[in-house]
Design an enzyme around this catalytic site. Structure first.
Site, PDB file in Angstrom:
ATOM      1  N   THR A   1      44.088  -4.220  39.785  1.00 51.12           N
ATOM      2  CA  THR A   1      42.875  -4.736  39.533  1.00 51.12           C
ATOM      3  C   THR A   1      41.425  -4.381  39.382  1.00 51.12           C
ATOM      4  O   THR A   1      41.492  -3.180  40.564  1.00 51.12           O
ATOM      5  CB  THR A   1      42.890  -6.002  40.290  1.00 51.12           C
ATOM      6  OG1 THR A   1      44.593  -6.673  40.032  1.00 51.12           O
ATOM      7  CG2 THR A   1      41.966  -7.104  39.806  1.00 51.12           C
TER       8      THR A   1
ATOM      9  N   GLU B   1      49.650 -11.425  41.134  1.00 51.18           N
ATOM     10  CA  GLU B   1      50.296 -11.397  40.526  1.00 51.18           C
ATOM     11  C   GLU B   1      50.594 -12.092  40.045  1.00 51.18           C
ATOM     12  O   GLU B   1      51.764 -12.246  39.367  1.00 51.18           O
ATOM     13  CB  GLU B   1      51.696 -11.482  41.295  1.00 51.18           C
ATOM     14  CG  GLU B   1      51.210  -9.897  42.563  1.00 51.18           C
ATOM     15  CD  GLU B   1      53.334 -10.205  43.210  1.00 51.18           C
ATOM     16  OE1 GLU B   1      54.065  -9.880  42.927  1.00 51.18           O
ATOM     17  OE2 GLU B   1      53.369  -9.726  44.666  1.00 51.18           O
TER      18      GLU B   1
HETATM   19  C1  LIG Z   1      44.891 -12.613  47.671  1.00 54.36           C
HETATM   20  C2  LIG Z   1      44.662 -11.456  46.948  1.00 54.36           C
HETATM   21  C3  LIG Z   1      45.604 -10.750  46.863  1.00 54.36           C
HETATM   22  C4  LIG Z   1      46.474  -9.896  45.807  1.00 54.36           C
HETATM   23  N1  LIG Z   1      46.254  -8.082  45.901  1.00 54.36           N
HETATM   24  C5  LIG Z   1      45.877  -7.568  44.896  1.00 54.36           C
HETATM   25  C6  LIG Z   1      46.763  -5.854  45.425  1.00 54.36           C
HETATM   26  O1  LIG Z   1      47.046  -5.514  45.705  1.00 54.36           O
HETATM   27  N2  LIG Z   1      46.607  -5.564  44.295  1.00 54.36           N
HETATM   28  C7  LIG Z   1      46.110  -5.767  42.924  1.00 54.36           C
HETATM   29  O2  LIG Z   1      46.317  -4.596  42.649  1.00 54.36           O
HETATM   30  N3  LIG Z   1      45.093  -6.468  43.014  1.00 54.36           N
HETATM   31  C8  LIG Z   1      45.498  -8.493  43.118  1.00 54.36           C
HETATM   32  N4  LIG Z   1      45.247  -9.057  43.573  1.00 54.36           N
HETATM   33  C9  LIG Z   1      44.354  -9.421  42.434  1.00 54.36           C
HETATM   34  C10 LIG Z   1      44.955 -10.188  41.224  1.00 54.36           C
HETATM   35  O3  LIG Z   1      46.446 -10.109  40.945  1.00 54.36           O
HETATM   36  C11 LIG Z   1      43.657 -10.890  40.445  1.00 54.36           C
HETATM   37  O4  LIG Z   1      43.188 -11.760  40.793  1.00 54.36           O
HETATM   38  C12 LIG Z   1      44.691 -11.855  39.824  1.00 54.36           C
HETATM   39  O5  LIG Z   1      45.693 -11.053  38.806  1.00 54.36           O
HETATM   40  C13 LIG Z   1      43.436 -12.410  38.505  1.00 54.36           C
HETATM   41  O6  LIG Z   1      42.424 -12.100  38.254  1.00 54.36           O
HETATM   42  P1  LIG Z   1      41.347 -12.283  38.224  1.00 54.36           P
HETATM   43  O7  LIG Z   1      40.954 -12.544  38.991  1.00 54.36           O
HETATM   44  O8  LIG Z   1      40.360 -10.888  37.192  1.00 54.36           O
HETATM   45  O9  LIG Z   1      40.722 -12.847  37.031  1.00 54.36           O
HETATM   46  P2  LIG Z   1      41.097 -13.516  36.158  1.00 54.36           P
HETATM   47  O10 LIG Z   1      42.003 -12.851  34.761  1.00 54.36           O
HETATM   48  O11 LIG Z   1      39.831 -13.331  35.876  1.00 54.36           O
HETATM   49  O12 LIG Z   1      41.110 -15.185  35.108  1.00 54.36           O
HETATM   50  C14 LIG Z   1      40.330 -15.892  35.998  1.00 54.36           C
HETATM   51  C15 LIG Z   1      40.970 -17.483  35.069  1.00 54.36           C
HETATM   52  O13 LIG Z   1      41.583 -17.085  33.998  1.00 54.36           O
HETATM   53  C16 LIG Z   1      42.229 -17.018  33.536  1.00 54.36           C
HETATM   54  N5  LIG Z   1      42.773 -16.609  32.911  1.00 54.36           N
HETATM   55  C17 LIG Z   1      42.855 -15.087  32.428  1.00 54.36           C
HETATM   56  N6  LIG Z   1      43.196 -15.038  31.245  1.00 54.36           N
HETATM   57  C18 LIG Z   1      43.973 -16.159  30.586  1.00 54.36           C
HETATM   58  C19 LIG Z   1      44.747 -16.164  29.409  1.00 54.36           C
HETATM   59  N7  LIG Z   1      44.838 -15.319  28.565  1.00 54.36           N
HETATM   60  N8  LIG Z   1      45.038 -17.873  29.036  1.00 54.36           N
HETATM   61  C20 LIG Z   1      44.780 -18.819  29.960  1.00 54.36           C
HETATM   62  N9  LIG Z   1      44.404 -18.361  31.064  1.00 54.36           N
HETATM   63  C21 LIG Z   1      43.717 -17.421  31.580  1.00 54.36           C
HETATM   64  C22 LIG Z   1      43.267 -17.384  34.585  1.00 54.36           C
HETATM   65  O14 LIG Z   1      44.033 -17.963  35.019  1.00 54.36           O
HETATM   66  C23 LIG Z   1      42.204 -17.615  36.038  1.00 54.36           C
HETATM   67  O15 LIG Z   1      42.104 -19.042  35.689  1.00 54.36           O
HETATM   68  C24 LIG Z   1      44.902 -10.122  44.519  1.00 54.36           C
HETATM   69  C25 LIG Z   1      44.270 -10.932  44.501  1.00 54.36           C
HETATM   70  C26 LIG Z   1      44.244 -11.978  45.793  1.00 54.36           C
HETATM   71  C27 LIG Z   1      43.278 -12.956  45.345  1.00 54.36           C
END
Ligand SMILES: Cc1cc2nc3c(=O)[nH]c(=O)nc-3n(C[C@H](O)[C@H](O)[C@H](O)COP(=O)(O)OP(=O)(O)OC[C@H]3O[C@@H](n4cnc5c(N)ncnc54)[C@H](O)[C@@H]3O)c2cc1C
Length: 380
Positions: free
Chosen positions: A127, A363
């Protein structure tokens, strides 16, 4: 679900329960909710041999390749009792599985002993600030220079950063090709140009940070799998680990249900225990039913994987989606059964209520799981 498990898996479950009670519980008590990874807890996990579950048989596992049923069993029991240990356990797997699955023999020979022994703790950097659900949008680059890859970019939400030792990092090696231009690399803490980054502050304490790469030199041999095949590597990794997020949700929901049953029996209002009110019994019944359905979906996906099926995308997305959403509802109801005492800081259900929230996000968010499931149904 015990009828599904092999004798050695039942023994594994008992081993984890004993480990929690005898060795991990006192450490969990001492560490509490912490933004810093506990090395003491990591050492206990290492000594217990549980990290061997993440490597092939050649490096100490009892199965040819990691067994998803075994990993889910361990994650469920740890999530039920020992949250700090649960995070370290799963990151060791999530951060290293790309090497086990797609790494060269040389890479496996170097890193598998470190994974299995717990001498080093692994994590994963996918991410970025501008790329969460949309993995193809990552901006970190890896440029080939003589016998090196030079990485530049910013990651975010890397669990266990900056405490982890080894990072599987995804970067663009062909920036114009979207998901077809991503590759994976193994980077060690301490290498020049790699800053494991600042800690982040989440609503429920979670060791997590934002690593930075500034002209970070990585040996050529540390490319994981084929060049530009990193997206596939990350998707296969998620296929395996998404079911385990479901297992963690099941463990947390089970803990909440146990608390709710016990509290309901001991809390008296209107001259009787609140457990005698039918509305409370109905809540408990719904919680237990959803929990059982979640566990069935999780172990169904894991069982299918362990039969040698390469991809379980549909099964693992369903397991993750249903179990994390159900656990959120179950924990909310457990808190409701505790009345005002449920929202007092330090109550077990209060902590679970904050901790469960992130599982519907990481994930792959619930929306992304629905997208995956919907697309697969329509393609069939
Ligand atoms: C506690 C925690 C631990 C984590 N650990 C790791 C890690 O170890 N390594 C790592 O790489 N990442 C990690 N992450 C990151 C995590 O995988 C991302 O937060 C997640 O994939 C969502 O990405 P984002 O937060 O950028 O949200 P965004 O992708 O910006 O999404 C925001 C909102 O829009 C929605 N959305 C986005 N695209 C679409 C679509 N096409 N259709 C419908 N809705 C959509 C999403 O569902 C969400 O509700 C972690 C996150 C947390 C909170």
């Amino acid at each position: 679900m015990d009828f599904l498990f092999k004798e050695e898996q039942r023994e594994l479950k008992e081993k984890v329960i004993s480990l929690c009670k005898e060795k991990l519980a006192p450490l969990e008590e001492k560490v509490g909710e912490s933004k810093v990874m506990s090395r003491e807890i990591a050492d206990v996990l290492a000594e217990s041999g549980l990290f061997k579950l993440f490597v092939p048989a050649k490096y100490g596992n009892t199965t040819k390749m990691p067994s998803l049923v075994s990993v889910c069993l361990v994650r469920e029991e740890l999530a039920r009792r020992c949250p700090n240990a649960e995070l370290i356990f799963v990151m060791q797997g999530l951060g290293s599985y790309p090497i086990v699955l797609s790494g060269s023999e040389e890479l496996q020979a170097k890193y598998c002993p470190l994974i299995a022994s717990g001498e080093k703790i692994f994590t994963i950097c996918l991410t970025e600030p501008n790329a969460g659900s949309d993995v193809g949008a990552i901006e970190t680059t890896a440029v080939e220079e003589k016998d090196l890859w030079v990485l530049n970019g910013q990651k975010i939400f890397t669990s266990l950063a900056p405490d982890a030792d080894i990072y599987t990092v995804f970067a663009k090696t062909d920036p114009d090709k979207g998901t077809r231009g991503i590759s994976a690399f193994v980077v060690e803490k301490g290498w020049e140009g790699f800053d494991p980054g600042k800690r982040m502050d989440l609503m429920a304490a979670h060791p997590i940070g934002a690593p930075v790469f500034k002209d970070c030199s990585v040996p050529k041999k540390n490319l994981v799998g084929e060049l530009n095949a990193g997206f596939k590597v990350s998707m296969r990794n998620l296929d395996f680990f998404r079911s385990t997020v479901g297992a963690a949700a099941v463990g947390m929901a089970q803990a909440a249900l146990d608390e709710a049953v016990s509290y309901a029996k001991g809390r008296f209002q209107f001259g009787k225990s609140i457990a005698e009110f039918q509305s409370i019994q109905f809540k408990l019944a719904d919680m237990a039913t959803e929990l059982t359905a979640s566990r069935a979906l999780v172990f169904r996906a894991a069982y299918i994987k362990d039969q040698g099926v390469e991809r379980i995308t549909l099964e693992s997305s369903m397991a993750k989606l249903y179990a994390t959403e159900a656990a959120w509802r179950i924990i909310d109801e457990a808190l409701q059964i505790h009345g005002g005492y449920g929202v007092i800081k330090g109550q077990h259900v209060e902590r679970l209520y904050r901790e469960i929230r992130a599982l519907r996000v990481y994930e792959g968010t619930s929306e992304i799981q629905r997208l995956v499931i919907g697309n697969m149904l329509l393609k069939a």
